[in-house]
Design an enzyme around this catalytic site. Structure first.
Site, PDB file in Angstrom:
ATOM      1  N   SER A 148      -7.102   1.134   1.284  1.00 45.62           N
ATOM      2  CA  SER A 148      -6.429   1.314   2.571  1.00 45.62           C
ATOM      3  C   SER A 148      -7.388   0.989   3.711  1.00 45.62           C
ATOM      4  O   SER A 148      -7.859  -0.159   3.792  1.00 45.62           O
ATOM      5  CB  SER A 148      -5.864   2.733   2.646  1.00 45.62           C
ATOM      6  OG  SER A 148      -4.934   2.842   3.702  1.00 45.62           O
ATOM      7  N   ASP A 224       4.750   1.364  -1.878  1.00 41.58           N
ATOM      8  CA  ASP A 224       3.830   1.995  -0.933  1.00 41.58           C
ATOM      9  C   ASP A 224       4.560   2.198   0.395  1.00 41.58           C
ATOM     10  O   ASP A 224       5.048   1.241   0.995  1.00 41.58           O
ATOM     11  CB  ASP A 224       2.626   1.058  -0.761  1.00 41.58           C
ATOM     12  CG  ASP A 224       1.505   1.647   0.060  1.00 41.58           C
ATOM     13  OD1 ASP A 224       1.794   2.379   1.033  1.00 41.58           O
ATOM     14  OD2 ASP A 224       0.345   1.361  -0.264  1.00 41.58           O
ATOM     15  N   HIS A 257       0.928   4.623  -2.579  1.00 36.49           N
ATOM     16  CA  HIS A 257      -0.361   4.505  -1.868  1.00 36.49           C
ATOM     17  C   HIS A 257      -1.411   5.480  -2.410  1.00 36.49           C
ATOM     18  O   HIS A 257      -2.512   5.560  -1.878  1.00 36.49           O
ATOM     19  CB  HIS A 257      -0.123   4.772  -0.375  1.00 36.49           C
ATOM     20  CG  HIS A 257      -1.182   4.247   0.541  1.00 36.49           C
ATOM     21  ND1 HIS A 257      -1.425   2.898   0.708  1.00 36.49           N
ATOM     22  CD2 HIS A 257      -2.082   4.872   1.361  1.00 36.49           C
ATOM     23  CE1 HIS A 257      -2.413   2.728   1.573  1.00 36.49           C
ATOM     24  NE2 HIS A 257      -2.835   3.916   1.985  1.00 36.49           N
TER      25      HIS A 257
END
Lengths: 280, 280
Positions: A148, A224, A257
């Site tokens: 991320s 995600d 995620h």
């Protein structure tokens, strides 16, 4: 450079250790974690994978949840996980989880009140590897990866320093921070309003302009929640096509995620890096 | 029996899910986690490993940190992780981390103020498996494992219900709670002063007296800070010798009480259980 050992845990025949040290770059005390594989017991200097975590994380999330030690122990790779921002009572912060502490974005801030401490780019590129290579039985072979915000960090750091990293990988990276809310908020604060200064921290911009290549692997979950608004892997894919960048980008159906996604595919990332780290 | 899904994460081709339900046994709302391997997609009913966690844990610690999903996905085993005590504002508690919430010790409390909610033995043995087997595509083949307080729970539950479990394993179990501070504090509170009532919850006492056997595997770290005062695997070893119990007890040099130890050896536990779960 003084460094203090905070904890030791044996793990897959090797050792997980946490350390603190006074960072000159960040003007504060920082903690990081290192996994040292069993290979160091016979005098080997092992290569190092740097792992950059995402928003709100510390050195602990990856070491607790990714399950990487098993494969690092097999392959003979050390893993270093820094914190995600400067820390301490005198360090500037913001109420949001996506700015300030836990959200350093791996940039060198130029704007008040951030510039005194928020120099995470220099810390990850220079100070931390110097400290690691002076302290532990590691070689100067380095790879870099992240998740991320840390995926953004890994990609931008590798592309700006192709001579320092053999390979780069990312899970669910913020691929085009110039064009997403997380990036716009953080870069406005840390770098100011002149968007021209943001470009050197944008993975898609760097990849589009690249002429020196670091082999790159990116994995993204198709379920995600941040995919469309924040992550935008299509920008990275488009940039790679434009410059001929050696990017393998995989989209995995059903994955989100979280570290449940990372742990499912971390083995492939370590084997990818091992291939390049083992080349002379 | 109503049950509410709280979260879903894809993991190693299968699914990690959290649920809440109103427990009749515990008189409160309980949360648990289940890992369902990819095998359920083709209509298979898979066997279940119940994992009992240690002091202060919830359903999340094992699912986050043990790295078991990779092997469960390969072997086709579901894993169910209950919480470690009843929960809620009206549930009795204690200031210590080792009594009350997070410290149910997998017993049926007989003493005030605990007896209304603290019936974790019945919950794990009866209510939870009934709910799991009525809700998910699982078979009635069960194994049980746990860590520390949960290792004590797994061993005592398996030995008291040899017809219900194919196999039992434990990391760093509280092996002889009659003779350690954790056990004496918890059993005094939950079971009262008559130590005769404690014996049915003491793994070493049960193993010494056993005539029906459940194959048992116990792993213990030699650098575990709780080894000498609290865990006492030597009591379990002695009991196994006395009754001829099929116990494999391993001591691993350098390993501590943490999930770094569990994750290093969880693969062996899952393969051990798979051997017995796959027998008709």
């Amino acid at each position: 450079m003084t460094i203090e050992n905070l904890s030791v845990n044996k793990s897959f025949g090797g050792w997980h250790k946490q350390y603190s040290h006074q960072s000159k770059t960040l003007n504060c005390t920082m903690r990081f974690a290192i996994y040292l594989p069993p290979h160091i017991s016979n005098g080997s200097n092992v290569p190092v994978l740097y792992w950059l975590s995402g928003l709100t994380c510390t050195d602990e999330n990856f070491m607790h949840k990714a399950g990487a030690q098993r494969i690092a122990a097999e392959l003979g790779i050390a893993i270093v996980a820094p914190d995600t921002s400067p820390r301490g009572d005198d360090v500037a912060d913001d109420e949001g989880y996506d700015l300030g502490k836990g959200a350093g974005f791996y940039v060198n801030a130029t704007q008040a009140p951030w510039e005194r401490h928020y120099q995470m780019y220099d810390y990850v590129v220079n100070e931390l590897p110097q400290l690691v290579e002076a302290t532990f039985p590691v070689s100067d072979k380095r790879a870099i990866a992240g998740h991320s915000m840390g995926g953004h960090g890994a990609l931008t750091i590798a592309m700006r320093n192709p001579e320092r990293y053999t390979s780069v990988s990312a899970f669910s990276p913020i691929s085009n921070p110039l064009n997403c809310p997380w990036g716009e908020k953080a870069f406005s604060a840390y770098l100011g309003k002149d968007r021209a200064t943001w470009r050197e921290y944008d993975a898609s911009e760097l990849m589009r302009a690249a002429t020196q290549f670091v082999p790159a692997l990116v994995d993204q979950g198709a379920s995600d929640d941040f995919l469309t608004e924040q992550l935008k892997p299509e920008a990275l894919q488009s940039a790679a096509h434009a410059s001929g960048y050696p990017l393998a980008l995989n989209l995995y159906e059903g994955y989100d995620h979280s570290y449940y996604f990372i742990s499912s595919f971390i083995e492939g990332h370590l084997r990818f890096h091992a291939e390049y780290l083992s080349k002379v």
